[in-house]
Design an enzyme around this catalytic site. Sequence first.
Site, short mmCIF file in Angstrom:
data_model
loop_
_atom_site.label_atom_id
_atom_site.label_comp_id
_atom_site.label_asym_id
_atom_site.label_seq_id
_atom_site.Cartn_x
_atom_site.Cartn_y
_atom_site.Cartn_z
N ASP A 71 -16.80 -35.25 8.21
CA ASP A 71 -16.76 -35.49 9.66
C ASP A 71 -15.60 -34.77 10.32
O ASP A 71 -14.70 -34.24 9.65
CB ASP A 71 -16.70 -37.00 9.95
CG ASP A 71 -15.79 -37.76 8.98
OD1 ASP A 71 -14.92 -37.13 8.36
OD2 ASP A 71 -15.94 -38.99 8.85
N ASP A 140 -14.62 -51.86 8.91
CA ASP A 140 -15.91 -52.38 9.37
C ASP A 140 -17.07 -51.95 8.46
O ASP A 140 -18.23 -52.10 8.81
CB ASP A 140 -16.18 -51.96 10.82
CG ASP A 140 -16.26 -50.43 10.99
OD1 ASP A 140 -16.19 -49.70 9.98
OD2 ASP A 140 -16.42 -49.98 12.15
N HIS A 142 -17.80 -48.85 7.43
CA HIS A 142 -18.43 -47.54 7.66
C HIS A 142 -18.13 -46.56 6.55
O HIS A 142 -17.08 -46.64 5.89
CB HIS A 142 -18.03 -46.96 9.03
CG HIS A 142 -16.59 -46.52 9.15
ND1 HIS A 142 -15.78 -46.89 10.20
CD2 HIS A 142 -15.81 -45.73 8.36
CE1 HIS A 142 -14.59 -46.33 10.06
NE2 HIS A 142 -14.58 -45.63 8.95
N GLU A 147 -20.87 -45.84 11.97
CA GLU A 147 -20.38 -47.15 12.37
C GLU A 147 -21.49 -48.19 12.23
O GLU A 147 -22.67 -47.82 12.10
CB GLU A 147 -19.90 -47.08 13.82
CG GLU A 147 -18.76 -46.10 14.06
CD GLU A 147 -17.42 -46.59 13.51
OE1 GLU A 147 -17.40 -47.46 12.63
OE2 GLU A 147 -16.38 -46.09 13.98
C1 F6R Z 1 -12.90 -39.83 6.84
C2 F6R Z 1 -13.99 -40.80 6.85
C3 F6R Z 1 -13.76 -42.25 7.13
C4 F6R Z 1 -12.65 -42.83 6.27
C5 F6R Z 1 -12.50 -44.34 6.55
C6 F6R Z 1 -11.35 -44.94 5.78
O1 F6R Z 1 -13.38 -38.53 6.57
O2 F6R Z 1 -15.09 -40.38 6.66
O3 F6R Z 1 -14.95 -42.94 6.89
O4 F6R Z 1 -12.95 -42.63 4.92
O5 F6R Z 1 -12.30 -44.54 7.91
O6 F6R Z 1 -10.15 -44.37 6.21
P1 F6R Z 1 -8.79 -44.60 5.38
O7 F6R Z 1 -9.01 -43.96 4.05
O8 F6R Z 1 -7.75 -43.89 6.19
O9 F6R Z 1 -8.61 -46.06 5.29
#
Ligand code: F6R
Length: 275
Positions: A71, A140, A142, A147
């Site tokens: 992303d 959450d 995701h 989301e």
């Molecule tokens: C980032 C991504 C997000 C993160 C998620 C957890 O490329 O795809 O889904 O993996 O938000 O973020 P952290 O690892 O910072 O807790």
Amino acid sequence: MLLCVRVIIEPDSEAASRRAAKFVADLLRKKPDCVLGLATGSSPLATYRELIRLHKDEGLDFSQVTTFNLDEYVGLSSVHPQSYRQFMQVNLFDHINIRLTSTNVPDGRALDFETHCRQYEQRIHDAGGIDLQILGIGTDGHIAFNEPGSSLGSRTRLKSLASETIRDNARFFGGEAKVPRLAVTMGVGTILESRRCILLAFGDHKAKAIRDTVEGPVTAQVTASALQLHREVICILDQPAASLLTRRDYYADVEKAQSLLEAGQLKQLGIGGQG
Ligand code: F6R
């Protein structure tokens, strides 16, 4: 492989990250031109550090590897310090022998997102599909920026960030108001097509999302739960992230059996016995 969803619980995030890096390194040694799916955020950081170490100390070769990131924030150029392209350069690509032209991150400043997303999917397809996808998980539930409520069949597209995600990421932008509201993200359907997924989660703030993902029902309200439908998922957790799982003993038994299987100690598993 004994299980579709393997759950590996390590004593801490460093050990868990080394374990994840070993899966990547093993794949690279077996298939030097493999296609890796990469995540940003705090979860894969130590895994990337270990891959850099393996490259420097043991010559782990990335010269034929192709990568696709999950992303990117909409509105950020590739040189913006908080862009995911910059994150990848600083935390991995600049320190290994990967060809820049083989690294793909969605373009947050594309002029025509519909075409860009379609082309991103096409590039993954043309590269032969993703061999190994690294994932983090949001509080959450995701994966990528899918989301709660995202279609479990979704493809790469634009997505609005949930308020929980905006809050979680505000620390990188110096306040919630500065966090972009939109992202380009691979869809859940895109992720499910990768051949293997490694989901990393560390810390007790991830415990509920992990419980819902691994032991809850498959639901679009926790998009990571769609991984239960994937053919080969490995969740690598530290103790706090695993703390709400109710079947931890079973997961440990499965890992013991998996090690025996990999070591060829089939008799101890009752394989090939008589009677
Ligand atoms: C980032 C991504 C997000 C993160 C998620 C957890 O490329 O795809 O889904 O993996 O938000 O973020 P952290 O690892 O910072 O807790």
